[in-house]
Design a protein around this motif. Structure first.
Motif, PDB file in Angstrom:
ATOM      1  N   GLU A 349       0.185 -20.407 -10.442  1.00 18.14           N
ATOM      2  CA  GLU A 349       0.370 -20.513 -11.887  1.00 18.14           C
ATOM      3  C   GLU A 349      -0.478 -19.478 -12.632  1.00 18.14           C
ATOM      4  N   ARG A 350      -1.626 -19.108 -12.035  1.00 23.52           N
ATOM      5  CA  ARG A 350      -2.497 -18.139 -12.696  1.00 23.52           C
ATOM      6  C   ARG A 350      -2.121 -16.706 -12.362  1.00 23.52           C
ATOM      7  N   ASN A 351      -1.264 -16.513 -11.336  1.00 23.31           N
ATOM      8  CA  ASN A 351      -0.863 -15.176 -10.929  1.00 23.31           C
ATOM      9  C   ASN A 351       0.651 -15.147 -10.791  1.00 23.31           C
ATOM     10  N   THR A 352       1.304 -14.735 -11.821  1.00 26.64           N
ATOM     11  CA  THR A 352       2.761 -14.754 -11.831  1.00 26.64           C
ATOM     12  C   THR A 352       3.364 -13.412 -11.451  1.00 26.64           C
ATOM     13  N   ASP A 353       2.537 -12.389 -11.239  1.00 28.78           N
ATOM     14  CA  ASP A 353       3.074 -11.089 -10.878  1.00 28.78           C
ATOM     15  C   ASP A 353       3.561 -11.107  -9.429  1.00 28.78           C
ATOM     16  N   GLY A 354       4.590 -10.306  -9.172  1.00 29.75           N
ATOM     17  CA  GLY A 354       5.100 -10.198  -7.808  1.00 29.75           C
ATOM     18  C   GLY A 354       6.028 -11.337  -7.449  1.00 29.75           C
ATOM     19  N   TYR A 355       6.545 -11.240  -6.213  1.00 32.01           N
ATOM     20  CA  TYR A 355       7.527 -12.225  -5.747  1.00 32.01           C
ATOM     21  C   TYR A 355       7.072 -12.975  -4.506  1.00 32.01           C
ATOM     22  N   GLY A 356       5.878 -12.705  -4.037  1.00 30.74           N
ATOM     23  CA  GLY A 356       5.432 -13.362  -2.819  1.00 30.74           C
ATOM     24  C   GLY A 356       6.008 -12.739  -1.563  1.00 30.74           C
ATOM     25  N   LEU A 357       6.441 -11.482  -1.647  1.00 30.68           N
ATOM     26  CA  LEU A 357       7.020 -10.800  -0.490  1.00 30.68           C
ATOM     27  C   LEU A 357       6.083  -9.756   0.119  1.00 30.68           C
ATOM     28  N   GLY A 358       5.009  -9.412  -0.598  1.00 27.33           N
ATOM     29  CA  GLY A 358       4.143  -8.328  -0.156  1.00 27.33           C
ATOM     30  C   GLY A 358       3.526  -8.564   1.204  1.00 27.33           C
ATOM     31  N   LEU A 359       2.875  -9.725   1.391  1.00 29.32           N
ATOM     32  CA  LEU A 359       2.219 -10.006   2.662  1.00 29.32           C
ATOM     33  C   LEU A 359       3.234 -10.255   3.777  1.00 29.32           C
ATOM     34  N   ALA A 360       4.393 -10.801   3.414  1.00 36.97           N
ATOM     35  CA  ALA A 360       5.440 -10.988   4.428  1.00 36.97           C
ATOM     36  C   ALA A 360       5.914  -9.641   4.971  1.00 36.97           C
ATOM     37  N   ILE A 361       6.100  -8.684   4.068  1.00 32.73           N
ATOM     38  CA  ILE A 361       6.506  -7.340   4.495  1.00 32.73           C
ATOM     39  C   ILE A 361       5.385  -6.678   5.294  1.00 32.73           C
ATOM     40  N   THR A 362       4.143  -6.866   4.865  1.00 32.88           N
ATOM     41  CA  THR A 362       3.007  -6.278   5.577  1.00 32.88           C
ATOM     42  C   THR A 362       2.949  -6.776   7.024  1.00 32.88           C
ATOM     43  N   GLN A 363       3.094  -8.076   7.200  1.00 38.48           N
ATOM     44  CA  GLN A 363       3.044  -8.618   8.564  1.00 38.48           C
ATOM     45  C   GLN A 363       4.139  -8.034   9.438  1.00 38.48           C
ATOM     46  N   ARG A 364       5.376  -7.935   8.915  1.00 36.99           N
ATOM     47  CA  ARG A 364       6.480  -7.385   9.710  1.00 36.99           C
ATOM     48  C   ARG A 364       6.244  -5.910  10.034  1.00 36.99           C
ATOM     49  N   VAL A 365       5.683  -5.154   9.068  1.00 38.39           N
ATOM     50  CA  VAL A 365       5.425  -3.735   9.307  1.00 38.39           C
ATOM     51  C   VAL A 365       4.363  -3.553  10.392  1.00 38.39           C
ATOM     52  N   ILE A 366       3.266  -4.308  10.288  1.00 36.87           N
ATOM     53  CA  ILE A 366       2.196  -4.199  11.278  1.00 36.87           C
ATOM     54  C   ILE A 366       2.709  -4.577  12.667  1.00 36.87           C
ATOM     55  N   GLN A 367       3.482  -5.651  12.752  1.00 39.19           N
ATOM     56  CA  GLN A 367       4.024  -6.067  14.045  1.00 39.19           C
ATOM     57  C   GLN A 367       5.016  -5.047  14.586  1.00 39.19           C
ATOM     58  N   ALA A 368       5.808  -4.428  13.698  1.00 39.29           N
ATOM     59  CA  ALA A 368       6.762  -3.414  14.145  1.00 39.29           C
ATOM     60  C   ALA A 368       6.059  -2.181  14.702  1.00 39.29           C
ATOM     61  N   HIS A 369       4.820  -1.937  14.281  1.00 37.61           N
ATOM     62  CA  HIS A 369       4.024  -0.815  14.783  1.00 37.61           C
ATOM     63  C   HIS A 369       3.173  -1.216  15.992  1.00 37.61           C
ATOM     64  N   GLY A 370       3.426  -2.403  16.519  1.00 38.21           N
ATOM     65  CA  GLY A 370       2.698  -2.859  17.702  1.00 38.21           C
ATOM     66  C   GLY A 370       1.327  -3.424  17.419  1.00 38.21           C
ATOM     67  N   GLY A 371       1.049  -3.771  16.158  1.00 38.88           N
ATOM     68  CA  GLY A 371      -0.263  -4.285  15.798  1.00 38.88           C
ATOM     69  C   GLY A 371      -0.238  -5.755  15.452  1.00 38.88           C
ATOM     70  N   ARG A 372      -1.303  -6.199  14.826  1.00 38.57           N
ATOM     71  CA  ARG A 372      -1.419  -7.610  14.434  1.00 38.57           C
ATOM     72  C   ARG A 372      -2.244  -7.698  13.153  1.00 38.57           C
ATOM     73  N   ILE A 373      -2.049  -8.774  12.413  1.00 34.80           N
ATOM     74  CA  ILE A 373      -2.785  -9.014  11.174  1.00 34.80           C
ATOM     75  C   ILE A 373      -3.273 -10.452  11.180  1.00 34.80           C
ATOM     76  N   VAL A 374      -4.538 -10.638  10.803  1.00 34.50           N
ATOM     77  CA  VAL A 374      -5.154 -11.962  10.822  1.00 34.50           C
ATOM     78  C   VAL A 374      -5.845 -12.190   9.486  1.00 34.50           C
ATOM     79  N   ALA A 375      -5.605 -13.361   8.913  1.00 34.02           N
ATOM     80  CA  ALA A 375      -6.243 -13.744   7.650  1.00 34.02           C
ATOM     81  C   ALA A 375      -7.271 -14.834   7.919  1.00 34.02           C
ATOM     82  N   SER A 376      -8.425 -14.737   7.255  1.00 29.45           N
ATOM     83  CA  SER A 376      -9.472 -15.745   7.409  1.00 29.45           C
ATOM     84  C   SER A 376     -10.319 -15.793   6.152  1.00 29.45           C
ATOM     85  N   ASN A 377     -10.919 -16.924   5.928  1.00 26.82           N
ATOM     86  CA  ASN A 377     -11.807 -17.095   4.782  1.00 26.82           C
ATOM     87  C   ASN A 377     -13.213 -16.604   5.130  1.00 26.82           C
ATOM     88  N   ARG A 378     -13.864 -15.955   4.168  1.00 27.46           N
ATOM     89  CA  ARG A 378     -15.219 -15.454   4.367  1.00 27.46           C
ATOM     90  C   ARG A 378     -16.232 -16.549   4.031  1.00 27.46           C
TER      91      ARG A 378
END
Length: 395
Positions: A349-378
């Motif tokens: 509700e506080r962030n209405t910009d974008g469509y929620g597709l950015g990180l989904a595309i990022t994960q597919r791109v990284i995996q397509a390049h043979g890599g991996r992406i991991v999210a964690s809280n600091r």
């Protein structure tokens, strides 16, 4: 019973009958040979003279000669030797009993074996028909019982396939629902602007600008959906040699400019001399867009006046790119969901910009390049996004 049951049944039964017939014939011939030898020996003994003279022979207790002896103690051949009378019929009668028992036992055993082998296959067939008919909850692992064989493994493979198919179909349905929802808003605003422009011709230019803006938003959304669709379909991303130092310099320049525009800080830690010696195989535009999505997402969610950090480390066989922000982080239960299309998280509700597709595309791109992406809280607060890619040496 299906065809497979009867095939199993007849093959098992035929094998058993063949074994029984072979063993029975062997014992039968052996028995006949022994009977023949015994009969020949006894017949020859009947023709020998009595060992103690020509008179009648009595037993030691004074009784008369037994059956088969004349009153004078000589052998009597009337009707042949006693063992020969009715012998074939008795032998056949004695042989029929065990053969009949073996026949019916083999029949029962073949039926049980065929049922045991055909049951899981029949269950698999029913499960495939149910799954093809739309019954996505169909599972057969529990119905296999305590079996531990290849058919049980096949049942577990079916359950895994059904789980993946169910997940894929549910993702498609959710994606279709989200796409419809996302397209509805700009379309509604576009229709409203058209209606207002007709009612107020003097403001047509203002409404035309709004309509153009909504059309651009829809075009951007459709473009991102096409990119996501191609990546999920396994489209060829290319095998160009990407110079990581060039990509990172451009990425840092863009992120620094955007951070200044929103009054936030951006810092980097990298090894430029090592970046110049390594590269990645793939497509420059896609990889740049993947990193940019993560950086832009971090700048959007970090606290005002805080810092977004970009860490680049070159290891022996991979490059690690880590983006750290100082925002509120993501609940642990939702960490896996942030890579789902159209997911916006708990502060949507506080962030209405974008469509929620950015990180989904990022994960597919990284995996397509043979890599991996991991999210964690600091621990310090905020989110950490670590992306790893395999490296190739530079010539």
């Amino acid at each position: 019973m299906g065809r497979l049951f009867w095939k199993f049944f007849f093959f098992i039964w035929l094998a058993q009958l063949t074994a029984i017939a072979g063993i029975s014939t062997t014992f039968w011939l052996k028995h006949l040979e022994l009977d023949k030898d015994t009969t020949t020996t006894r017949t020859a003994d009947f023709g020998k003279p009595p060992p103690f003279g020509d008179g009648p022979r009595f037993s030691g207790d004074g009784q008369r000669p037994g059956p088969g002896m004349s009153p004078r103690g000589e052998p009597s051949f009337r009707g042949g030797p006693p063992l020969m009378r009715g012998q074939p019929h008795d032998e056949i009668s004695r042989a029929l009993v065990p053969m009949s028992v073996a026949f019916f036992a083999s029949l029962l055993f073949a039926a049980l074996m065929a049922w045991y082998m055909a049951k899981p296959i029949r269950r698999l067939s029913e499960a495939f028909h149910a799954l093809a008919g739309g019954s996505l909850h169909t599972r057969i692992g529990d119905s296999m019982g305590q079996r531990q064989d290849e058919l049980t493994a096949l049942g577990r493979d079916f359950d895994r396939m059904a789980e993946q198919l169910t997940g894929a179909l549910q993702s498609q349905r959710r994606l279709l629902h989200d796409v419809s929802h996302e397209l509805r808003s700009p379309l509604a605003r576009l229709q409203a602007a058209i209606g207002l422009a007709r009612q107020q011709p003097q403001k047509a230019e203002e409404y035309m600008i709004r309509m153009e803006r909504e059309a651009i938003r829809m075009d951007k959304l459709v473009g991102e959906l096409l990119t996501l669709s191609r990546l999920e379909a396994g489209a060829n991303i290319g095998q160009d040699l990407i110079h990581m130092d060039e990509l990172m310099i451009e990425l840092m320049d863009t992120a620094s400019f955007e951070a200044q525009s929103v009054q936030k800080n951006f810092v980097t830690t990298c090894q430029p001399e090592r970046l110049a010696l390594v590269g990645v195989k793939g497509k420059y535009e896609l990889l740049y867009r993947a990193f940019e999505n993560v950086l832009r997402n971090a700048l959007r969610h970090t606290r005002p006046g805080s810092t977004v950090t970009l860490e680049v480390a070159v290891l022996s066989n991979e490059i690690q790119v880590t983006v750290l922000d100082e925002g509120s982080g993501v609940p642990e239960a939702e960490l896996d969901n942030i890579f789902r299309p159209f997911y916006r998280g708990h502060d949507a509700e506080r962030n209405t910009d974008g469509y929620g597709l950015g990180l989904a595309i990022t994960q597919r791109v990284i995996q397509a390049h043979g890599g991996r992406i991991v999210a964690s809280n600091r621990q310090e607060g905020g989110l950490s996004m670590r992306m790893s890619l395999p490296l190739v040496g530079m010539q």
